[in-house]
Design a protein around this motif. Sequence first.
Motif, PDB file in Angstrom:
ATOM      1  N   LEU A 111      13.917  38.111  -2.523  1.00 35.61           N
ATOM      2  CA  LEU A 111      15.237  38.750  -2.485  1.00 35.61           C
ATOM      3  C   LEU A 111      15.168  40.273  -2.680  1.00 35.61           C
ATOM      4  O   LEU A 111      16.202  40.932  -2.698  1.00 35.61           O
ATOM      5  CB  LEU A 111      16.130  38.136  -3.568  1.00 35.61           C
ATOM      6  CG  LEU A 111      16.557  36.681  -3.315  1.00 35.61           C
ATOM      7  CD1 LEU A 111      17.161  36.068  -4.565  1.00 35.61           C
ATOM      8  CD2 LEU A 111      17.560  36.610  -2.169  1.00 35.61           C
ATOM      9  N   ALA A 112      13.960  40.815  -2.784  1.00 37.69           N
ATOM     10  CA  ALA A 112      13.801  42.247  -3.066  1.00 37.69           C
ATOM     11  C   ALA A 112      14.440  43.118  -1.982  1.00 37.69           C
ATOM     12  O   ALA A 112      14.958  44.191  -2.269  1.00 37.69           O
ATOM     13  CB  ALA A 112      12.318  42.585  -3.207  1.00 37.69           C
ATOM     14  N   ASN A 113      14.420  42.638  -0.765  1.00 38.73           N
ATOM     15  CA  ASN A 113      14.908  43.460   0.347  1.00 38.73           C
ATOM     16  C   ASN A 113      16.118  42.813   1.019  1.00 38.73           C
ATOM     17  O   ASN A 113      16.264  42.857   2.236  1.00 38.73           O
ATOM     18  CB  ASN A 113      13.761  43.642   1.357  1.00 38.73           C
ATOM     19  CG  ASN A 113      13.868  44.934   2.124  1.00 38.73           C
ATOM     20  OD1 ASN A 113      14.748  45.758   1.857  1.00 38.73           O
ATOM     21  ND2 ASN A 113      12.999  45.118   3.094  1.00 38.73           N
TER      22      ASN A 113
ATOM     23  N   PRO B 113      11.571  33.650  -5.769  1.00 41.57           N
ATOM     24  CA  PRO B 113      12.880  34.250  -5.457  1.00 41.57           C
ATOM     25  C   PRO B 113      12.933  35.763  -5.664  1.00 41.57           C
ATOM     26  O   PRO B 113      13.590  36.469  -4.895  1.00 41.57           O
ATOM     27  CB  PRO B 113      13.831  33.521  -6.410  1.00 41.57           C
ATOM     28  CG  PRO B 113      12.976  32.918  -7.468  1.00 41.57           C
ATOM     29  CD  PRO B 113      11.647  32.668  -6.843  1.00 41.57           C
ATOM     30  N   LYS B 114      12.240  36.255  -6.675  1.00 41.75           N
ATOM     31  CA  LYS B 114      12.337  37.695  -6.969  1.00 41.75           C
ATOM     32  C   LYS B 114      11.758  38.517  -5.816  1.00 41.75           C
ATOM     33  O   LYS B 114      12.373  39.489  -5.371  1.00 41.75           O
ATOM     34  CB  LYS B 114      11.615  38.004  -8.283  1.00 41.75           C
ATOM     35  CG  LYS B 114      11.806  39.442  -8.723  1.00 41.75           C
ATOM     36  CD  LYS B 114      11.249  39.717 -10.095  1.00 41.75           C
ATOM     37  CE  LYS B 114      11.414  41.184 -10.431  1.00 41.75           C
ATOM     38  NZ  LYS B 114      10.926  41.538 -11.750  1.00 41.75           N
TER      39      LYS B 114
ATOM     40  N   ASN C  95      19.057  31.843  -3.542  1.00 40.22           N
ATOM     41  CA  ASN C  95      18.571  31.376  -4.847  1.00 40.22           C
ATOM     42  C   ASN C  95      19.683  30.912  -5.780  1.00 40.22           C
ATOM     43  O   ASN C  95      19.537  30.946  -6.994  1.00 40.22           O
ATOM     44  CB  ASN C  95      17.750  32.486  -5.528  1.00 40.22           C
ATOM     45  CG  ASN C  95      17.020  31.992  -6.767  1.00 40.22           C
ATOM     46  OD1 ASN C  95      16.547  30.860  -6.776  1.00 40.22           O
ATOM     47  ND2 ASN C  95      16.928  32.814  -7.792  1.00 40.22           N
TER      48      ASN C  95
END
Lengths: 366, 308
Positions: free
Chosen positions: B73-75, B69-70, B49
Amino acid sequence: MAEEREATYEIPSDLAQIPTVWRYEILRYFRSRRLLAALAVVGVILSVIYLLPPLYDSPYSGTDTEVSLHIEFDDLGSGIPEYVGSINRTAIDGGTLEVFVDGEPYPSLDGVNWVFSSREAGGLGFNAILFMPNVIMQNVSEVTATYEWYTPPESFASNFIGFVSILVIICVTAFAADSLVGEFQNKTGYLLFPNAVKRGTLFAGKFAASVTMGVVVVGLYYGVVAALSIVSARGVDDDYMLSFLLAIEYLIAATAIAYFISSLLKGTTGALVLTFFLLFMILPIVDGVSMFSGVKIEGSVTFAAGAISYILQDPYPADSMMDVGMGMEIHSFYPSPETAAIVMLLYAVIGCMLSMVLFKRKQLAG
Amino acid sequence: MIELEHLTKDFKEIKAVDDLTLEVPRSRTVGFLGPNGAGKTTTIKILTNLISSSSGRAVLNGVDVVTSPKRALANVGAVVETPEFYPYLTPMETLHYLGRLRGMSPNDITRRGKDVLDEVKMTEWKGTRIGKFSKGMKQRLAIAQALLHEPEILILDEPTSGLDPRGMVEVRETIKSLKKQDYTIFMSSHLLGEVQEICDSAALINRGKLLIYDTIEHLKTVTKVAKLEVTTDLDVPPQIMSAVNSMPNVRSAEAVNPRTFVVTFDGSPDQRADLLLAIQKQGLRVTGFSPVGLPLEMMYMELIKESR
């Protein structure tokens, strides 16, 4: 296909992430020299403005002892002929007033002999002793008075509040101008952006931190001036809080402008310099053109910021025009507090929206 | 799992990534190889991102990183280039900042922070402000922050870049140990030996296009081009060098010293045995006949050459 593993920790909501960003941005400013520099500026300016007048024989308060009064006969519009002794001070403490006739005390006797009259208009006080019609005044050679005087809160605060718009520009330059662009130029974005946090959240946390720092510095300035005013001017001007609120609104609007510049430029130095000079010189020069052109530039944020100090004046100054000859006119324009508040609000909202869009779209491609 | 579907990124007239399609299965370690400017970092930046794609999809654990994106990209833990840190924070404070953003409690961050700093041998510096850290220290800290929240996916952009030889070994050992912990690792590198040593598979790109993507083992076997170092007990006369140069499947033969020469050979193992016999028939007593360089390196050079 193998089953995906759930995230070990639940990512907080956007709103819950904002205080985290805010907290570490605040920490950044608290550990930087910029805060110290801003506080030093506050200290120096307060000291200079406060200490210089007494050093140049113009104290904020004092006692006039046995000052000769110039007595005039006037009916003061009341229809009752009276003798009036004018006191050449803006604000005096009526409770300390003593009158002497030919060197002998001449008490008021609850208004039988004289009464103290105090009026204020346009920031100027009119203080006088109104003597009752009495034969004694026709046979005396000298009337004197002793009293304590002080600087009115309005005048006292005006001395200091004129500097607030510059202090806001200093705060915005120190705490906002490079906030966004720094993530790109300093490459800290490589650390922050690959996290599960939206750019909008980062923007909100950073903006809140920048405004917070500005509020701390400007609030400190207003707080110290208020304390000094209580000590030296026996109170705080009625419109002082309004002035503070307008200052905070200007701070938010200027921060939004700084963020817009920060999201637009590629380097921190450019952002710092442009922010400072735009607010300190470029826009005020544009405002100054209105003096000669006769066009009131109400849409300028720096023109609107004038309301921060004008609000202290009572009555509020009105637009005027002076003919200086040879067909030239010089105009004096003043923003109305309501219009100023709306203009600053628009700058804050539009500036925030534009800078957030640009920040979201900005790429770490370098 | 990481999926790239027809991923394309244009920088005005330059196609940095060109219709790249790639899948990194769960719990696999995939090396992303390519020369400078091949599009490795651009691909990783899209995945993390930092930049947007022109077209195509970049998907992490089933979530499109460009549109969400949130969630995507959490993991994920990522190290992109050598990130700069906030100089006013200490390593532990940095981990607390990032950990809080990732939903960790202060206690979890402190506990995990100690573990990851220990893993990258930064415990000694945990309370020192980062301002004056060396590049190598920052790189190690970058890996620590990527591991902090125990993500499923690790995206590493040249993780040993800027490290001294000892640091490189330590980081490689760290990544190898992560492989055993069920991480899905996608790492770019231009160090072929590093990829061969660490990764299960390798994807090679050049000019934004995927040239080959296969397991390291398979890539070794399909690599036909090899450099063979031949050593003899006597000086090799020029006419024999000429003869070797014209032997079947020999691309070139170059003398290293009077008794040693290197043959660039494009053939199967059987044909390699025939080459040895042919050299011996020239009257040379061969005392050494061994491949030099890594198989992956040979393949890399070949593919890069072909793609130009």
